[in-house]
Design an enzyme around this catalytic site. Structure first.
Site, PDB file in Angstrom:
ATOM      1  N   GLU A   1       1.159  -1.130   0.119  1.00 50.13           N
ATOM      2  CA  GLU A   1       0.005  -0.574  -0.051  1.00 50.13           C
ATOM      3  C   GLU A   1       0.801   1.536   0.379  1.00 50.13           C
ATOM      4  O   GLU A   1       0.555   3.022  -0.995  1.00 50.13           O
ATOM      5  CB  GLU A   1      -1.356   0.212   0.967  1.00 50.13           C
ATOM      6  CG  GLU A   1      -1.861  -0.729   1.435  1.00 50.13           C
ATOM      7  CD  GLU A   1      -2.991  -0.987   0.300  1.00 50.13           C
ATOM      8  OE1 GLU A   1      -2.914  -0.186  -0.082  1.00 50.13           O
ATOM      9  OE2 GLU A   1      -3.949  -1.973   0.148  1.00 50.13           O
TER      10      GLU A   1
ATOM     11  N   ARG B   1       0.617   3.670  -3.326  1.00 51.59           N
ATOM     12  CA  ARG B   1      -0.662   5.108  -2.926  1.00 51.59           C
ATOM     13  C   ARG B   1       1.080   6.375  -2.316  1.00 51.59           C
ATOM     14  O   ARG B   1       0.265   7.045  -3.683  1.00 51.59           O
ATOM     15  CB  ARG B   1      -1.278   4.814  -1.547  1.00 51.59           C
ATOM     16  CG  ARG B   1      -2.851   4.375  -1.578  1.00 51.59           C
ATOM     17  CD  ARG B   1      -2.630   3.979  -0.134  1.00 51.59           C
ATOM     18  NE  ARG B   1      -3.470   2.739  -0.371  1.00 51.59           N
ATOM     19  CZ  ARG B   1      -5.315   2.834  -0.729  1.00 51.59           C
ATOM     20  NH1 ARG B   1      -5.779   3.486  -0.049  1.00 51.59           N
ATOM     21  NH2 ARG B   1      -5.631   1.622  -0.326  1.00 51.59           N
TER      22      ARG B   1
ATOM     23  N   ASP C   1      -4.341  -9.944  -8.927  1.00 50.95           N
ATOM     24  CA  ASP C   1      -5.311  -9.406  -9.601  1.00 50.95           C
ATOM     25  C   ASP C   1      -4.182  -8.273 -10.284  1.00 50.95           C
ATOM     26  O   ASP C   1      -2.586  -8.303 -11.359  1.00 50.95           O
ATOM     27  CB  ASP C   1      -6.134  -8.337  -9.258  1.00 50.95           C
ATOM     28  CG  ASP C   1      -5.978  -7.810  -7.847  1.00 50.95           C
ATOM     29  OD1 ASP C   1      -4.682  -8.006  -6.836  1.00 50.95           O
ATOM     30  OD2 ASP C   1      -6.439  -6.934  -7.002  1.00 50.95           O
TER      31      ASP C   1
ATOM     32  N   GLU D   1     -12.775  -0.101  -9.914  1.00 53.49           N
ATOM     33  CA  GLU D   1     -12.044  -1.641 -11.244  1.00 53.49           C
ATOM     34  C   GLU D   1     -12.806  -1.233 -12.315  1.00 53.49           C
ATOM     35  O   GLU D   1     -12.521  -1.447 -13.798  1.00 53.49           O
ATOM     36  CB  GLU D   1     -11.490  -3.091 -10.669  1.00 53.49           C
ATOM     37  CG  GLU D   1     -10.909  -2.745  -9.265  1.00 53.49           C
ATOM     38  CD  GLU D   1     -10.639  -2.648  -8.441  1.00 53.49           C
ATOM     39  OE1 GLU D   1     -12.139  -2.207  -7.749  1.00 53.49           O
ATOM     40  OE2 GLU D   1      -9.917  -2.083  -7.530  1.00 53.49           O
TER      41      GLU D   1
ATOM     42  N   THR E   1      -1.398   0.862 -10.121  1.00 54.73           N
ATOM     43  CA  THR E   1      -2.499  -0.070 -10.527  1.00 54.73           C
ATOM     44  C   THR E   1      -3.180   1.579  -9.050  1.00 54.73           C
ATOM     45  O   THR E   1      -4.046   0.427  -8.648  1.00 54.73           O
ATOM     46  CB  THR E   1      -2.077  -1.316  -9.405  1.00 54.73           C
ATOM     47  OG1 THR E   1      -3.685  -1.884  -9.537  1.00 54.73           O
ATOM     48  CG2 THR E   1      -1.709  -1.002  -7.825  1.00 54.73           C
TER      49      THR E   1
HETATM   50  C1  DMJ Z   1      -6.289  -0.278  -5.167  1.00 61.07           C
HETATM   51  O1  DMJ Z   1      -5.410   0.217  -4.053  1.00 61.07           O
HETATM   52  C2  DMJ Z   1      -5.697  -0.556  -6.283  1.00 61.07           C
HETATM   53  O2  DMJ Z   1      -6.181  -0.372  -7.269  1.00 61.07           O
HETATM   54  C3  DMJ Z   1      -5.486  -1.651  -6.041  1.00 61.07           C
HETATM   55  O3  DMJ Z   1      -4.835  -3.231  -7.221  1.00 61.07           O
HETATM   56  C4  DMJ Z   1      -6.560  -2.717  -5.619  1.00 61.07           C
HETATM   57  N1  DMJ Z   1      -7.981  -2.243  -5.799  1.00 61.07           N
HETATM   58  C5  DMJ Z   1      -8.030  -0.732  -4.571  1.00 61.07           C
HETATM   59  C6  DMJ Z   1      -9.115   0.205  -5.080  1.00 61.07           C
HETATM   60  O4  DMJ Z   1     -10.370  -1.371  -5.429  1.00 61.07           O
END
Ligand code: DMJ
Length: 679
Positions: free
Chosen positions: A301, A305, A434, A568, A654
């Site tokens: 995270e 982020r 994912d 998503e 992501t």
């Molecule tokens: C986000 O923090 C990122 O996209 C992560 O890869 C998975 N999904 C959350 C939001 O749903």
């Protein structure tokens, strides 16, 4: 689901499923699957012998003899099971001392494999893998466990350990990475020139006119999204400034003082032209972002982020502040890689550098979607700092994953950072797996299509996914099932809906005869995800939907009915719009805007909802930071011209933070030119 709502939001919001954690009965899987017996169990067996009283006193000699034989058989069985286990992880977990299993010394209660249980003894909030809070309470600036990934299902923990072997040369590559120097904060930074980087872009990042669309209807829609962003931001600023996230119903901040919403919003504010708001955010980074905190954080995270958000902010604006902070933070993440394999552990204390595995991840394993989602940011950290260590760390992970034996070509979600072996055979394109797949294709694209290993791994993984997971429902919907040791679970998580966009952006670089097929597959999956929205009363999609027992793209369990402002599905609309310009994607995006406005907008911000199938909504009181960084950004891009952050120049991490494609040859040419001029 057993967690309190606010705790769950951290555990599951990016993580997806909120199933029961193995830790809730931490010893049971160990005992049952590993074949160990406790004194308690033996005495239970004793009590259950027919005709034998609980006291041995009344036994006849023959009964005693039979019992003795039974007892010694049982003991042999227990030890036999222990030593003939197929994978050594469990032995290590049981027998190795803390220092052996946990190369990095951890503070109290933090954990090695042995400490998975320890970890569980902490207050739930603390080992909550998505929480970014303070161990010492709400007022400290500490980071705490943030994590994306969901609880692990109990069935899964009871699967047997199995899996491929990491290759011998891991030791080699590891020692290489360890010998790399930790970056000196001031070293070599001058070698990256922002001006050169800008000259190597093919197009201006914000387009001719900030991506302003030419038709009035789309412009109006885009303006609406911008207004939503401003509304979300203003309320965050008013009620939760500096906290991680806004709780819009109670008008306060969610635990944690490291401004996740601020960092996640920087680039969105900037591309939307909300410059006062952007400047406030920048000012906060300058004066209040404290990277010397001593709290627990999810490596994943923090990377997606914070490192991602700061990198994007730097590349878009050229503000040195963001580069400095990104590299400082990257440096603090490095100790998590100090494991026998170089596969990082999931949680790190940024102050002390100690790291440990999630208490809920079986056998002290690391999570594929976590250690597999570092590549893009770490390559950029090397780019900016000129320190090779970041790239070496992620290349080592890549190398291990490339060489390890894969069941049916699939990548299971759990891997031991100690042995380098798979720990379970659960495969998912949603939670836990994912973004590993996403980062393979994006690594290839971000390398200006030079990273051939990433390309090869992505397309072989996709082939395995198609052969084993992609399904067609009786009603004709294409979906991605989950795989548990060969058995399909006909369920698709909201998280897995990113895969429409992923397969779409990778379509063009597949084998020529497969390109159209990949584009069709991407469109079919995006269509299915849209169906999961249209089949609900609120027109928002559930956390997970199923394709069994007569269900088609609907949630069948109460615990799967929530929507927490996830991006998503909208992310896939955005990519499919860019790739096809089929107007239906913009229409679907607009449906989502209307639903968000109707059901998630409250007086002081946006909130997730607990049940998408009822019109009398119950709000969860959380405005997730990814709503600002991803959901609203993807909507804004969907209603903008393609020249706003053109895909020829940018890949999105992501968390939707744009990172530029690295054009090595151009940067080198540029470097040579500069050198020649200065000579
Ligand atoms: C986000 O923090 C990122 O996209 C992560 O890869 C998975 N999904 C959350 C939001 O749903």
């Amino acid at each position: 689901m057993v967690f309190k709502r606010d705790l769950r939001s951290w555990l599951c919001s990016s993580a997806g499923r909120c199933e029961r954690r193995p830790g809730e009965d931490a010893l049971l899987p160990l005992l049952h699957a590993g074949g160990l017996c406790t004194v308690g169990q033996l005495s239970m067996v004793f009590r259950k012998l027919p005709g034998v009283s609980a006291s041995g006193m009344g036994l006849r000699l023959s009964q005693k003899f039979v019992f003795l034989i039974f007892l010694s058989g049982l003991v042999t069985l227990c030890f036999g099971a222990l030593f003939f286990l197929p994978d050594s992880v469990r032995l290590k977990r049981i027998f190795l001392s803390k220092t052996e299993t946990q190369p990095v010394t951890v503070g109290s209660g933090s954990g090695s494999e042995n400490d998975a249980r320890e970890h569980l003894k902490r207050p739930k909030e603390q080992d909550h893998p998505r929480a970014m809070t303070s161990t010492k309470g709400d007022t400290s600036t500490k980071l705490k466990s943030l994590s994306r990934k969901p609880a692990v299902s109990r069935e899964a923990t009871e699967e047997r350990l199995a899996g491929g072997r990491a290759q011998e040369d891991l030791t080699l590559s590891r020692s290489k990475t360890e010998s790399a120097t930790v970056p000196d904060s001031d070293a070599n930074w001058d070698t990256f020139s922002y001006d050169k980087f800008r000259r190597c872009l093919l197009k201006p990042p914000l387009g001719r006119d900030g991506g302003r669309p030419s038709d009035p209807k789309t412009t109006e829609r885009r303006d609406k999204v911008k207004e939503m962003m401003k509304f979300a931001w203003d309320n965050y600023k008013r009620y939760a400034w500096g906290k991680n996230e806004l709780r819009p119903l109670t008008r306060n901040g969610h635990i944690g003082n490291i401004g996740a919403s601020i960092i996640d919003s920087l680039d969105t504010l900037y591309i939307m032209g909300l410059m006062d708001e952007y400047n406030d955010a920048k000012q906060w980074v300058q004066s209040s972002l404290d990277l010397n905190s001593n709290g627990e954080a999810s490596l994943f995270e923090v990377n997606i982020r914070y490192v991602g958000g700061l990198l994007s902010a730097y590349y878009l604006t050229g503000e040195e502040l963001f580069k400095t902070k990104a590299v400082e933070l990257g440096e603090k993440l490095l100790p998590a890689f100090n494991t026998p394999t170089g596969i990082p552990r999931g949680v790190i204390n940024l102050g002390s550098g100690t790291s440990w595995s999630w208490g809920w991840a079986s056998a002290g394993s690391s999570i594929l979607a976590e250690f597999g989602t570092l590549h893009l940011e770490f390559v950029h950290l090397t780019e900016l700092s000129s320190n090779p260590i970041y790239t070496e760390k992620v290349m080592n992970i890549r190398k291990l994953l490339n060489k390890i034996e894969k069941p049916h070509g699939l990548y299971p979600n759990f891997l031991s950072p100690v042995s380098g072996n798979w720990v379970q055979h659960h495969v998912s394109i949603g939670g836990l797996g994912d973004s590993f797949y996403e980062y393979l294709i994006k690594s290839y694209l971000m390398s200006d299509k030079t990273d051939d290993d990433a390309k090869m791994m992505y397309y072989s993984a996709l082939e395995a996914i198609e052969a084993n997971l992609v399904q067609k429902s009786p009603g004709g919907l294409t979906y991605m099932a989950e795989w548990r040791g060969g058995i399909l679970d006909h369920k698709m998580g909201h998280l897995a809906c990113f895969s429409g966009g992923m397969i779409g952006i990778g379509a063009d670089d597949g084998a020529p005869e497969k390109r159209q097929h990949y584009l069709d597959l991407a469109a079919e999956i995006t269509h299915t995800c849209h169906e999961s929205y249209t089949r609900s009363a609120t027109k928002l999609g559930p956390e997970a939907f199923r394709f069994d027992s007569g269900a088609e793209a609907t949630a069948t369990r109460l615990s799967d009915r929530y929507y927490i402002l996830r991006p998503e599905v909208i992310e896939s609309y955005m990519y499919m719009w860019r790739l096809t310009h089929d107007p239906k994607y913009r229409e679907w995006g607009w449906e989502a805007v209307e639903a968000l406005e109707e059901h998630c907008r409250v007086e002081s911000g946006f909130s997730g909802i607990r049940d998408v199938y009822t019109m009398t909504v119950s709000h969860d009181n959380m405005q997730q930071s990814f709503f600002l960084s991803e959901t609203l950004k993807y909507l804004y891009l969907l209603f903008s011209d393609d020249d706003l952050l053109p895909l020829e120049d940018w890949v999105f991490n992501t968390e939707a933070h744009p990172l530029p494609i690295i054009r090595k040859s151009c940067l080198q040419d540029e470097a040579t030119q500069d050198k020649t001029v200065s000579e």
